[in-house]
Design a protein around this motif. Structure first.
Motif, PDB file in Angstrom:
ATOM      1  N   GLY A 110      19.374 101.614  39.711  1.00  0.00           N
ATOM      2  CA  GLY A 110      20.440 102.548  40.052  1.00  0.00           C
ATOM      3  C   GLY A 110      21.986 101.607  39.238  1.00  0.00           C
ATOM      4  O   GLY A 110      22.990 101.818  38.766  1.00  0.00           O
ATOM      5  N   HIS A 111      21.910 100.399  39.775  1.00  0.00           N
ATOM      6  CA  HIS A 111      22.950  99.132  39.509  1.00  0.00           C
ATOM      7  C   HIS A 111      22.412  98.761  37.567  1.00  0.00           C
ATOM      8  O   HIS A 111      23.518  98.720  37.245  1.00  0.00           O
ATOM      9  N   LEU A 112      21.405  98.780  37.604  1.00  0.00           N
ATOM     10  CA  LEU A 112      21.342  98.574  36.213  1.00  0.00           C
ATOM     11  C   LEU A 112      21.933  99.992  35.049  1.00  0.00           C
ATOM     12  O   LEU A 112      22.459  99.688  33.746  1.00  0.00           O
ATOM     13  N   ARG A 113      21.585 100.956  35.507  1.00  0.00           N
ATOM     14  CA  ARG A 113      21.902 102.516  34.959  1.00  0.00           C
ATOM     15  C   ARG A 113      23.604 102.124  34.907  1.00  0.00           C
ATOM     16  O   ARG A 113      23.896 102.630  34.319  1.00  0.00           O
ATOM     17  N   TYR A 114      24.196 101.634  35.904  1.00  0.00           N
ATOM     18  CA  TYR A 114      25.910 101.898  36.437  1.00  0.00           C
ATOM     19  C   TYR A 114      26.545 100.665  35.533  1.00  0.00           C
ATOM     20  O   TYR A 114      27.479 101.373  34.199  1.00  0.00           O
ATOM     21  N   ILE A 115      25.837  99.567  35.446  1.00  0.00           N
ATOM     22  CA  ILE A 115      26.060  98.448  34.641  1.00  0.00           C
ATOM     23  C   ILE A 115      26.194  98.593  32.888  1.00  0.00           C
ATOM     24  O   ILE A 115      27.210  98.873  32.961  1.00  0.00           O
ATOM     25  N   HIS A 116      24.907 100.045  32.456  1.00  0.00           N
ATOM     26  CA  HIS A 116      25.490 100.205  31.328  1.00  0.00           C
ATOM     27  C   HIS A 116      26.094 100.850  30.542  1.00  0.00           C
ATOM     28  O   HIS A 116      27.019 100.689  29.552  1.00  0.00           O
ATOM     29  N   GLU A 117      26.296 102.127  31.500  1.00  0.00           N
ATOM     30  CA  GLU A 117      27.017 103.440  31.474  1.00  0.00           C
ATOM     31  C   GLU A 117      28.213 102.901  31.678  1.00  0.00           C
ATOM     32  O   GLU A 117      29.057 103.716  31.009  1.00  0.00           O
ATOM     33  N   SER A 118      29.214 101.729  32.530  1.00  0.00           N
ATOM     34  CA  SER A 118      30.236 101.449  32.665  1.00  0.00           C
ATOM     35  C   SER A 118      31.117 100.615  31.598  1.00  0.00           C
ATOM     36  O   SER A 118      31.975 100.602  31.415  1.00  0.00           O
ATOM     37  N   GLY A 119      29.564 100.180  30.861  1.00  0.00           N
ATOM     38  CA  GLY A 119      30.458  99.570  29.732  1.00  0.00           C
ATOM     39  C   GLY A 119      30.504  97.613  30.427  1.00  0.00           C
ATOM     40  O   GLY A 119      30.640  97.038  29.584  1.00  0.00           O
ATOM     41  N   ASN A 120      29.707  97.248  31.783  1.00  0.00           N
ATOM     42  CA  ASN A 120      30.451  96.389  31.534  1.00  0.00           C
ATOM     43  C   ASN A 120      30.208  95.653  31.859  1.00  0.00           C
ATOM     44  O   ASN A 120      30.033  93.826  32.402  1.00  0.00           O
ATOM     45  N   ALA A 121      28.803  95.274  31.385  1.00  0.00           N
ATOM     46  CA  ALA A 121      28.081  94.447  30.257  1.00  0.00           C
ATOM     47  C   ALA A 121      28.979  93.241  29.984  1.00  0.00           C
ATOM     48  O   ALA A 121      28.293  92.121  30.623  1.00  0.00           O
ATOM     49  N   PRO A 122      29.535  93.561  28.922  1.00  0.00           N
ATOM     50  CA  PRO A 122      30.344  91.997  28.315  1.00  0.00           C
ATOM     51  C   PRO A 122      31.192  91.271  29.473  1.00  0.00           C
ATOM     52  O   PRO A 122      31.512  90.400  29.403  1.00  0.00           O
ATOM     53  N   LEU A 123      31.924  92.765  29.927  1.00  0.00           N
ATOM     54  CA  LEU A 123      32.664  92.172  30.962  1.00  0.00           C
ATOM     55  C   LEU A 123      31.750  91.090  32.333  1.00  0.00           C
ATOM     56  O   LEU A 123      32.160  90.210  32.677  1.00  0.00           O
ATOM     57  N   PHE A 124      30.838  91.241  32.653  1.00  0.00           N
ATOM     58  CA  PHE A 124      30.209  90.459  33.567  1.00  0.00           C
ATOM     59  C   PHE A 124      29.375  89.550  32.777  1.00  0.00           C
ATOM     60  O   PHE A 124      29.626  88.078  33.618  1.00  0.00           O
ATOM     61  N   THR A 125      29.141  89.264  31.574  1.00  0.00           N
ATOM     62  CA  THR A 125      28.721  88.235  30.956  1.00  0.00           C
ATOM     63  C   THR A 125      30.055  87.329  31.095  1.00  0.00           C
ATOM     64  O   THR A 125      29.588  86.429  31.015  1.00  0.00           O
ATOM     65  N   GLU A 126      30.915  87.159  31.237  1.00  0.00           N
ATOM     66  CA  GLU A 126      32.282  87.352  30.246  1.00  0.00           C
ATOM     67  C   GLU A 126      32.352  86.492  32.016  1.00  0.00           C
ATOM     68  O   GLU A 126      33.064  84.859  32.675  1.00  0.00           O
ATOM     69  N   ILE A 127      32.273  86.815  32.913  1.00  0.00           N
ATOM     70  CA  ILE A 127      32.652  86.320  34.124  1.00  0.00           C
ATOM     71  C   ILE A 127      31.905  85.148  34.809  1.00  0.00           C
ATOM     72  O   ILE A 127      32.559  83.962  35.465  1.00  0.00           O
ATOM     73  N   ARG A 128      30.761  85.610  34.448  1.00  0.00           N
ATOM     74  CA  ARG A 128      29.443  84.091  34.931  1.00  0.00           C
ATOM     75  C   ARG A 128      29.647  82.646  33.830  1.00  0.00           C
ATOM     76  O   ARG A 128      29.405  81.972  34.546  1.00  0.00           O
ATOM     77  N   ALA A 129      30.285  83.004  32.490  1.00  0.00           N
ATOM     78  CA  ALA A 129      30.082  82.435  31.991  1.00  0.00           C
ATOM     79  C   ALA A 129      31.287  81.293  32.239  1.00  0.00           C
ATOM     80  O   ALA A 129      31.044  80.264  32.438  1.00  0.00           O
ATOM     81  N   GLU A 130      32.400  82.240  32.842  1.00  0.00           N
ATOM     82  CA  GLU A 130      33.826  81.510  33.363  1.00  0.00           C
ATOM     83  C   GLU A 130      33.729  80.833  34.651  1.00  0.00           C
ATOM     84  O   GLU A 130      33.996  80.051  35.239  1.00  0.00           O
ATOM     85  N   SER A 131      32.522  81.502  35.140  1.00  0.00           N
ATOM     86  CA  SER A 131      32.455  80.658  37.024  1.00  0.00           C
ATOM     87  C   SER A 131      31.542  79.171  36.482  1.00  0.00           C
ATOM     88  O   SER A 131      31.669  78.689  37.431  1.00  0.00           O
ATOM     89  N   MET A 132      31.160  78.980  35.394  1.00  0.00           N
ATOM     90  CA  MET A 132      30.735  77.684  34.822  1.00  0.00           C
ATOM     91  C   MET A 132      31.484  76.884  34.899  1.00  0.00           C
ATOM     92  O   MET A 132      31.053  74.984  35.080  1.00  0.00           O
TER      93      MET A 132
END
Length: 222
Positions: A110-132
């Protein structure tokens, strides 16, 4: 999700929009800011997106924006907090499932479908990169991920105590591995690359069965 004002029926029977309260107007404005910031972060990256760029996306003055959020880090914290409502629903559904493997797999998918359908994958990637490289973002991410991992720990420890599963190694090893796998799946957004989520679910289910070795009930072995 855009805010829709409730309808009030006048004595003559004509429906009109009820005026929003101050809190509702603020919530609506916050959502507008978060949506605009997401677009800017995905388009320009966290470092490249400025508060002025977010203002331009909104058509809002810097002074007005700073009344809501003093920094980009504060915006990321609000985005993460908004996602927690989805996570709360995920955990609730997981706990209601009588089968511990089904509960976890269904929640994860359900979480993976939410990430895909909301289009949040690029944002999630950017946030995780910035957290480094950004301690404030790192703290927000670690806090959020820590809460998720803690919920999983409680879920599996309860199943162990009930005698439903017999993990192949200790949870201290399993949980970080599962979190890393889940994060990788979310970042890669496999459906956008033509990978069926149904096949991902089948693979995840087999993997979870192997890791947690669910014990068959007596009536199932009879």
């Amino acid at each position: 999700m855009p805010y829709t004002q409730p309808l009030v029926v006048e004595p003559e029977g004509e429906a009109v929009e009820a005026p929003m309260t101050r809190a509702e107007r603020r919530d609506q404005q916050v959502m507008r800011i978060l949506d605009a910031a997401k677009s800017c972060f995905v388009r320009s990256g966290f470092q490249g997106a400025s508060m002025h760029q977010i203002c331009a996306e909104l058509g809002m003055s810097p002074g007005a924006l700073y009344r809501y959020f003093p920094s980009k880090e504060a915006i990321i914290e609000a985005i993460t907090e908004a996602d927690r409502s989805h996570e709360a629903e995920m955990f609730a559904a997981m706990g209601e499932n009588p089968n511990v493997i089904d509960g976890f797999v269904n929640a994860a998918m359900g979480h993976l479908r939410y990430i895909h359908e909301s289009g949040n994958a690029p944002l999630f990637t950017e946030i995780r990169a910035e957290s480094m490289r950004n301690e404030a973002i790192q703290f927000t991410c670690h806090q959020s991920m820590g809460e998720v991992q803690s919920s999983f720990r409680d879920y599996f420890e309860a199943a162990i105590s009930r005698g439903e599963i017999d993990p192949c190694v200790e949870l201290e090893t399993i949980l970080p591995v599962l979190m890393a796998i889940g994060e990788g799946l979310a970042i890669n957004d496999l459906p956008s690359k033509g990978v069926s989520l149904d096949r991902v679910e089948a693979l995840m289910r087999v993997t979870m069965e192997a890791i947690f070795r669910p014990k068959r009930k007596l009536h199932e072995t009879a």
